[in-house]
Design a protein around this motif. Sequence first.
Motif, PDB file in Angstrom:
ATOM      1  N   SER A  79       0.829  -1.202   0.000  1.00  0.00           N
ATOM      2  CA  SER A  79       0.000   0.000   0.000  1.00  0.00           C
ATOM      3  C   SER A  79       0.865   1.255   0.000  1.00  0.00           C
ATOM      4  CB  SER A  79      -0.906   0.018   1.233  1.00  0.00           C
ATOM      5  OG  SER A  79      -1.781  -1.083   1.230  1.00  0.00           O
ATOM      6  N   LEU A  80       0.324   2.304  -0.554  1.00  0.00           N
ATOM      7  CA  LEU A  80       0.964   3.621  -0.518  1.00  0.00           C
ATOM      8  C   LEU A  80      -0.080   4.607  -0.008  1.00  0.00           C
ATOM      9  CD1 LEU A  80       3.595   5.181  -1.201  1.00  0.00           C
ATOM     10  CD2 LEU A  80       2.480   5.816  -3.357  1.00  0.00           C
ATOM     11  N   GLN A  81       0.061   4.989   1.250  1.00  0.00           N
ATOM     12  CA  GLN A  81      -0.829   5.979   1.846  1.00  0.00           C
ATOM     13  C   GLN A  81      -0.291   7.355   1.512  1.00  0.00           C
ATOM     14  OE1 GLN A  81      -3.761   5.578   3.599  1.00  0.00           O
ATOM     15  NE2 GLN A  81      -3.897   7.824   3.488  1.00  0.00           N
ATOM     16  N   MET A  82      -1.110   8.167   0.863  1.00  0.00           N
ATOM     17  CA  MET A  82      -0.686   9.485   0.416  1.00  0.00           C
ATOM     18  C   MET A  82      -1.526  10.543   1.127  1.00  0.00           C
ATOM     19  SD  MET A  82      -0.146   8.737  -3.656  1.00  0.00           S
ATOM     20  CE  MET A  82      -1.900   8.677  -3.979  1.00  0.00           C
ATOM     21  N   ASN A  83      -0.876  11.332   1.951  1.00  0.00           N
ATOM     22  CA  ASN A  83      -1.550  12.396   2.689  1.00  0.00           C
ATOM     23  C   ASN A  83      -1.040  13.757   2.235  1.00  0.00           C
ATOM     24  OD1 ASN A  83      -2.870  10.404   4.243  1.00  0.00           O
ATOM     25  ND2 ASN A  83      -1.215  10.400   5.760  1.00  0.00           N
ATOM     26  N   SER A  84      -1.771  14.782   2.586  1.00  0.00           N
ATOM     27  CA  SER A  84      -1.384  16.170   2.257  1.00  0.00           C
ATOM     28  C   SER A  84      -1.024  16.294   0.776  1.00  0.00           C
ATOM     29  CB  SER A  84      -0.201  16.603   3.130  1.00  0.00           C
ATOM     30  OG  SER A  84      -0.512  16.508   4.497  1.00  0.00           O
TER      31      SER A  84
END
Length: 121
Positions: A79-84
């Motif tokens: 998974s790649l969690q992308m925030n902001s």
Amino acid sequence: VQLQASGGGLVQAGGSLRLSCTTSGRSFSTYHIGWFRQAPGKEREFVAAISRTGISLDYADSVKGRFTISRDNAKRTVSLQMNSLKPEDTAEYYCAASGGYGYRSEMYDYWGQGTLVTVSS
């Protein structure tokens, strides 16, 4: 190994998305996995990598502190969690598998199809 990337979409700046890379291959846990992206008119660039055990992680400077890569070998998923998220994160995102660990795209032997991430301002 066949890889399938998913989770892209349209999001406003400051928002979040979570990309997934899955495979049906039973050898998934033997590969290091990387995420790369390619924006229109630009070259493909490294985003993040995770070693086969999940112990080693690397990020491009442009995403450090905002993106988090993780893996679950039992579920054969990275998974790649992308925030902001920022408008400059807009790109086609690809996951890839390699027998060697690193950030250079030429090291990666297997590539999934891309998933499009669009960040509006």
